[in-house]
Scaffold this active site. Structure first.
Site, PDB file in Angstrom:
ATOM      1  CB  ALA A 158      -7.770   8.782  69.527  1.00 60.12           C
ATOM      2  CG  ASN A 182     -16.146  10.276  71.837  1.00 61.87           C
ATOM      3  OD1 ASN A 182     -15.920  10.817  72.915  1.00 61.87           O
ATOM      4  ND2 ASN A 182     -17.032   9.496  71.565  1.00 61.87           N
ATOM      5  CB  SER A 184     -15.058  12.038  76.116  1.00 63.82           C
ATOM      6  OG  SER A 184     -14.135  11.153  75.175  1.00 63.82           O
ATOM      7  CE  LYS A 185     -10.651  10.500  71.963  1.00 66.32           C
ATOM      8  NZ  LYS A 185     -11.804   9.804  72.328  1.00 66.32           N
ATOM      9  CG  HIS A 186      -7.510  17.207  74.027  1.00 63.49           C
ATOM     10  ND1 HIS A 186      -7.436  15.864  73.867  1.00 63.49           N
ATOM     11  CD2 HIS A 186      -6.596  17.915  73.069  1.00 63.49           C
ATOM     12  CE1 HIS A 186      -6.293  15.786  72.981  1.00 63.49           C
ATOM     13  NE2 HIS A 186      -5.969  16.795  72.730  1.00 63.49           N
TER      14      HIS A 186
END
Length: 369
Positions: A158, A182, A184-186
């Site tokens: 994740a 999500n 917020s992910k890179h």
């Protein structure tokens, strides 16, 4: 104000590409929606160097589906790290298995492989290594342990898409793995999304069935599945973003290196363990300090956003009360949870902002010591 995380500058820079991606979906063509998802699945599988990617609604769903696709007996034990995000352990429980929690390694924030070895029992069906904060676990060593005991690996990627262990992308070592997109992910969607990765044709077929209520075709449902499909508009956006991922990771690594240089003279600031090139993508830059809460307040006073990732060990989460689990000694993880604080590391940070954050941290830590 420096937020802990922001996609606004990224989306502004890519506004024309993202608008073009959204506009490429023909709303009058019913097949266009499936096509957008399939194109992203193929691109993601190529990037991760796996045979199949099955897009789903979230990273949590991806892990649940990957675990259920193993067809392991209900109640079987699954080993994972006691320090990490709740969704990993929750996925194990929701997949029908019993989580077994182990400690972090010395000077690390990922699972201790010796502790994994000690936690194996006749009931162990799988190990879920979490490449936490973007740090790749030594998958060659873990795979040797798993193979010795005929145990399956399902990777939690994740936070680590693009990280490599011994030159190989994480997510490609186990029988399956779960990825999150999500916001917020890179590699982020606008809201949420995820994917199962696998090189196993049977697991891929089960995963596709499980994301659609366990449908085997013709409304015949052979498994207890989920309703978990990636939104086609999110798929189109992710397809537009994926070619930029390596550039964003490289900038995160530059920022991490700058932080490490800035903190080098401050022994009370414990930085992420230096690893081989490519083995850390710095989804989060998480340090350890003695007075975490005081530092967090100081940073807030200076307009710098932070998060505490993560203050609770998983076996202590109230949601697991009444559920079967096993928790081995987690002394190191307890110390880590009391001291960690994650600071901004998104690619659009300027060097001046990184230095300002560093100076604020060093000044506080030195004055408090």
């Amino acid at each position: 104000m420096i937020p802990f995380h922001s996609n606004s500058k990224q989306h502004d820079e890519l506004s024309h590409e993202l608008a073009k991606a959204l506009g490429s979906i023909d709303l009058t063509d019913d097949t266009a929606f499936a096509g957008a998802v399939e194109r992203f699945e193929h691109a993601l599988a190529d990037y991760c160097q796996v045979d199949a990617a099955i897009a789903v609604a979230s990273g949590t769903d991806a892990l649940i589906i990957a675990l259920r696709a193993l067809d392991a007996p209900p109640g079987a034990e699954v080993i994972t790290c006691d320090f990490g995000f709740y969704a990993t352990a929750a996925s194990i429980v929701m997949a029908g298995f019993t989580p077994v929690f182990v400690d972090v390694g010395p000077d690390r924030m990922v699972m201790d492989l010796d502790a994994v070895r000690d936690a194996i029992s006749p009931k162990t069906a799988a190990i879920v290594p979490v490449h936490l904060f973007g740090e790749a676990i030594d998958m060659k060593a873990l795979k040797e342990i798993a193979d010795q005991h005929s145990i399956t690996i399902v990777e939690d990627v994740a936070q680590a898409l693009g990280a490599r262990s011994a030159g190989q992308y994480v997510g490609s070592f186990g029988a399956a793995s779960g990825i999150s997109f999500n916001w917020s992910k890179h590699l982020s969607s606008f809201s949420n999304g995820g994917a199962v990765l696998t090189n196993d044709r049977e697991i891929a077929a089960r995963a596709r069935s499980l994301r659609g209520h366990g449908n085997a075709g013709g409304f015949r449902h052979t498994r207890m599945g989920l309703n978990s499909r990636l939104n086609p508009f999110e798929a189109a956006l992710l397809s537009a973003k994926l070619p930029h991922l390596d550039t964003w990771i490289a900038r995160r690594q530059e920022i991490a290196a700058r932080y490490m240089r800035n903190f080098a003279s401050s022994p009370n600031v414990v930085t992420p363990t230096a690893t081989k090139v490519g083995a850390h993508v710095y989804h989060k830059y998480t340090i350890r300090v003695p007075d975490r809460d005081g530092l967090r307040q100081k940073l807030a006073d200076r307009g710098i956003g932070t998060l505490v990732c993560y203050p609770w060990l998983l076996h202590d989460q109230p949601a697991f009360e009444g559920h079967a689990l096993r928790a081995h000694s987690s002394d190191r993880a307890t110390e880590v949870a009391a001291e960690v604080i994650s600071i901004p590391v998104y690619p659009e940070l300027t060097d001046a902002e990184v230095d300002f954050i560093s100076e604020t941290i060093v000044s506080y830590v030195e004055s408090a010591s």
